[in-house]
Design an enzyme around this catalytic site. Sequence first.
Site: not given
Length: 265
Positions: A162, A197
């Site tokens: 990532y 989030t």
Amino acid sequence: MDLGLAGRSVLITGGSGGLGGTMAQVFAAEGARVALTYHRNKDAASAVVETVEKGGGQALALPYDLGDEESIRSATDAVTSAWGGIDVLVVNASPARGPDEHRGPFETVPPEQWRAQLREEVEGAFHTVQAVLPGMKARGWGRIVLMSASIVNRGMRGEEAYVASKAALHGLNRTLATELVGHGILSNAVAPGPTVTANLLPKVPPEIRATLAGLSPAEIQSVLNERIPHLRFGLPEDVANVVAFLGSDANRHVTGSVVNVAGGH
């Protein structure tokens, strides 16, 4: 400040999530027409469109697959067909990451997982930017924002693929800025830190997560900042407001930059 976004057409990839959906609402509040993409969660994307339309704005939700060049081309063509072109591109979509994804020592990361992350993240950005550039060049104006992550600056154990894929976007961004500045097109990257989030909450330690049920995002932010003081948690609008500025006519001289929106982290 008038950002000069009224009537502009904005494409936000990965617009069905908390961060992408907030970006869509911020751009729409400035008078822009907003197209947002989704991969699997059509209902969430439709909910963002409904919110924008209730506020008097214009929005579209379009299917989009980072790993499928034809899907990318179909999404960008649909926006051009509807609104005559794409003025602002926000590359926010990232490959979906399952709960069973390997996060062990680097030497045990499966090669196919490494390849999938880099291919979809980097090639997806490549194909999407490439699809919108002819129109931007023809109009002599455009803004590109590539969404990175603040962990590129420090690394993170178990997140090598990532981090490497997001770091690649920094090099792409710098090169785009150099090549496109003579065409009236500015390119920047935004690197959010930990942001409240739905994607963040599963990563919060269970003993803290249990205290967050029923709280508003701002209340969650306050709890996390108190309980995990070595991090500073942001809200989606903290990131979205920066993206909107970089994607606007008010931004006339910032290009090739990586803007960290991470509370100093």
